[in-house]
Write a protein that holds these residues in place. Structure first.
Motif, PDB file in Angstrom:
ATOM      1  N   ASN A   1       0.809  -1.234   0.000  1.00 28.80           N
ATOM      2  CA  ASN A   1       0.000   0.000   0.000  1.00 28.80           C
ATOM      3  C   ASN A   1       0.837   1.277   0.000  1.00 28.80           C
ATOM      4  OD1 ASN A   1       0.903  -0.349   2.616  1.00 28.80           O
ATOM      5  ND2 ASN A   1      -0.997   0.294   3.572  1.00 28.80           N
TER       6      ASN A   1
ATOM      7  N   VAL B   1       1.262   1.029  -6.230  1.00 31.88           N
ATOM      8  CA  VAL B   1      -0.060   0.987  -6.855  1.00 31.88           C
ATOM      9  C   VAL B   1      -0.003   1.568  -8.266  1.00 31.88           C
ATOM     10  CG1 VAL B   1      -2.430   1.859  -6.708  1.00 31.88           C
ATOM     11  CG2 VAL B   1      -1.295   0.961  -4.671  1.00 31.88           C
TER      12      VAL B   1
ATOM     13  N   LEU C   1      -7.118  -2.314 -10.892  1.00 28.60           N
ATOM     14  CA  LEU C   1      -6.960  -2.859  -9.545  1.00 28.60           C
ATOM     15  C   LEU C   1      -8.273  -2.787  -8.768  1.00 28.60           C
ATOM     16  CD1 LEU C   1      -3.641  -1.062  -8.486  1.00 28.60           C
ATOM     17  CD2 LEU C   1      -3.864  -3.296  -9.576  1.00 28.60           C
TER      18      LEU C   1
ATOM     19  N   CYS D   1     -10.147  -2.159  -5.363  1.00 27.42           N
ATOM     20  CA  CYS D   1      -9.872  -1.454  -4.119  1.00 27.42           C
ATOM     21  C   CYS D   1     -11.149  -1.413  -3.294  1.00 27.42           C
ATOM     22  CB  CYS D   1      -9.364  -0.040  -4.383  1.00 27.42           C
ATOM     23  SG  CYS D   1     -10.608   1.089  -5.069  1.00 27.42           S
TER      24      CYS D   1
ATOM     25  N   SER E   1     -16.510  -1.453  -2.479  1.00 29.89           N
ATOM     26  CA  SER E   1     -15.483  -1.886  -3.430  1.00 29.89           C
ATOM     27  C   SER E   1     -15.675  -1.228  -4.788  1.00 29.89           C
ATOM     28  CB  SER E   1     -15.517  -3.412  -3.590  1.00 29.89           C
ATOM     29  OG  SER E   1     -15.168  -4.041  -2.373  1.00 29.89           O
TER      30      SER E   1
ATOM     31  N   THR F   1     -13.012  -0.033  -8.602  1.00 30.37           N
ATOM     32  CA  THR F   1     -11.875  -0.446  -9.427  1.00 30.37           C
ATOM     33  C   THR F   1     -11.070   0.775  -9.855  1.00 30.37           C
ATOM     34  OG1 THR F   1     -13.326  -2.196 -10.292  1.00 30.37           O
ATOM     35  CG2 THR F   1     -11.183  -1.934 -11.341  1.00 30.37           C
TER      36      THR F   1
ATOM     37  N   THR G   1      -5.488  -3.223  -2.067  1.00 27.09           N
ATOM     38  CA  THR G   1      -5.658  -3.238  -3.518  1.00 27.09           C
ATOM     39  C   THR G   1      -5.150  -4.572  -4.057  1.00 27.09           C
ATOM     40  OG1 THR G   1      -3.516  -2.172  -3.865  1.00 27.09           O
ATOM     41  CG2 THR G   1      -5.437  -0.739  -3.731  1.00 27.09           C
TER      42      THR G   1
ATOM     43  N   TYR H   1      -4.909  -7.267  -7.793  1.00 27.85           N
ATOM     44  CA  TYR H   1      -5.121  -7.471  -9.224  1.00 27.85           C
ATOM     45  C   TYR H   1      -5.164  -8.968  -9.502  1.00 27.85           C
ATOM     46  CZ  TYR H   1      -0.092  -8.420  -9.694  1.00 27.85           C
ATOM     47  OH  TYR H   1       1.170  -8.949  -9.555  1.00 27.85           O
TER      48      TYR H   1
END
Length: 348
Positions: free
Chosen positions: A233, A238, A248, A250, A282, A284, A339, A341
């Motif tokens: 983080n 990021v 990602l 988040c 949530s 993106t 975060t 992916y």
């Protein structure tokens, strides 16, 4: 004396008329809101909702009249809700269970950082599908997952395919472990399900209906992943992950009225939290940039003129055509706290 009284009465009425013309016609605005968002209430509920709407209008006006704010509030689909109602209907309680297919936490070295551009917008690179509206369904977890996988698949295959949030909502339904469909769920458990299921199907095969339904009629998986990584983080990590890996997932703290009524500009709110346990919505992350929303003196309340471009799932009536531009540089609202992916993305 009588003439003086008449003079002051006329003067008072004149200023009253001028003042009334300067006031917004809240009833007219209210009727426009109801028409736009297809609101129909019984008389008692109408009175209650109109009072709430007026309160929100006052908050919007007070905020927008303050030149130190770098973003604007506005009327959206949440304008007839109290902040408490908004939180109850559209946000969830964070769940910190074990992540089944999580790979290592990704740390990017100096070599990676040197390649990262000053700004990035994955929408321009063909990795982001259009904004959707999850409606009354508290399914933001599924929308964040699907948007990240769509971008990952596009990066790997040069094909941007719209995948199905509804399949996740219906088929990854296990309330005993917190997967409650339209009543909230976990992003990483959703990715676990996709891996175990051998993929997720397309939106065309499994259309969105906005409520939890029986699982079925998927038409077969279209794309899949083999795992997912958490990004350390820090802003540099990021940014590099966005550039190297794609969109990602988040999760942020979106509980404040400013988030509820956000209309556009660089969002910064000192009243939201970056603590993991306070995260409740949530989305993106699909890019980053700077300078667009600030003046040369940077006298806004944000500590930075830099921002993250974040795709939401509340339709184009929320924010800036469905996006929120979150302040970059301070982990505001916890945008960097967790975060992820997806990895190993491919077409089936």
């Amino acid at each position: 004396m009588k003439k003086l009284f008449v003079f002051f009465l006329v003067l008072f009425l004149f200023f009253l008329t001028v003042s009334s013309k300067k006031q917004p016609n809240t009833e007219f605005v209210w009727n426009k809101f109801k028409k736009k968002f297809n609101r129909n209430y019984d008389p008692l509920e109408e009175s209650k909702r109109f009072a709430i709407f007026q309160d929100n209008l006052r908050l919007i006006k007070k905020h927008n009249n303050n030149p130190s704010h770098g973003f604007k509030l506005g009327i959206n689909q949440f304008a007839d809700l109290t902040n408490e109602e908004y939180q109850k209907k559209y946000l969830f309680k964070y769940n910190s269970d074990e992540k089944k297919y999580l790979k290592q936490e990704k740390v990017y070295d100096q070599k990676n950082l040197k390649n990262v551009p000053d700004s990035l917008d994955l929408r321009q690179d063909g990795m982001v599908t259009p904004i959707q509206d999850m409606g009354q369904c508290e399914g933001c977890w599924s929308f964040a997952i699907i948007a990240a996988i769509e971008g990952c698949v596009a990066k790997e295959t040069d094909q941007l395919i719209k995948l199905s949030e509804q399949e996740l909502i219906d088929c990854d339904y296990y309330p005993i472990i917190g997967q409650k469909g339209c009543n909230s769920g976990s992003t990483f458990k959703g990715m676990d399900w996709i891996i175990d299921n051998g993929g997720v199907t397309s939106l065309e095969n499994y259309p969105y209906v906005g409520y939890t339904n029986n699982c079925g009629g998927t038409g077969g998986s279209v794309s899949t992943i083999t795992g997912y990584h958490q990004v350390i983080n820090t802003e540099d990590s990021v940014k590099t992950a966005l550039f190297d890996e794609g969109p990602l997932l988040c999760t942020v703290d979106a509980h404040t009225y400013k988030f509820q009524l956000y209309k556009g500009g660089l969002f910064y709110d000192s009243n939201c939290s970056a603590k993991k346990s306070d995260l409740n919505h949530s989305m993106t992350i699909v890019g980053y940039g700077s300078d667009t929303f600030s003046n040369s003196d940077n006298d806004y309340d944000s500590p930075s003129d830099k921002y993250w471009i974040v795709k939401n799932s509340w339709g184009t009536t929320f924010g800036d055509d469905g996006y929120i531009y979150m302040s970059r540089g301070s982990n505001n609202c916890g945008i960097l706290t967790e975060t992820y992916y997806p990895s190993g993305c491919s077409l089936v």
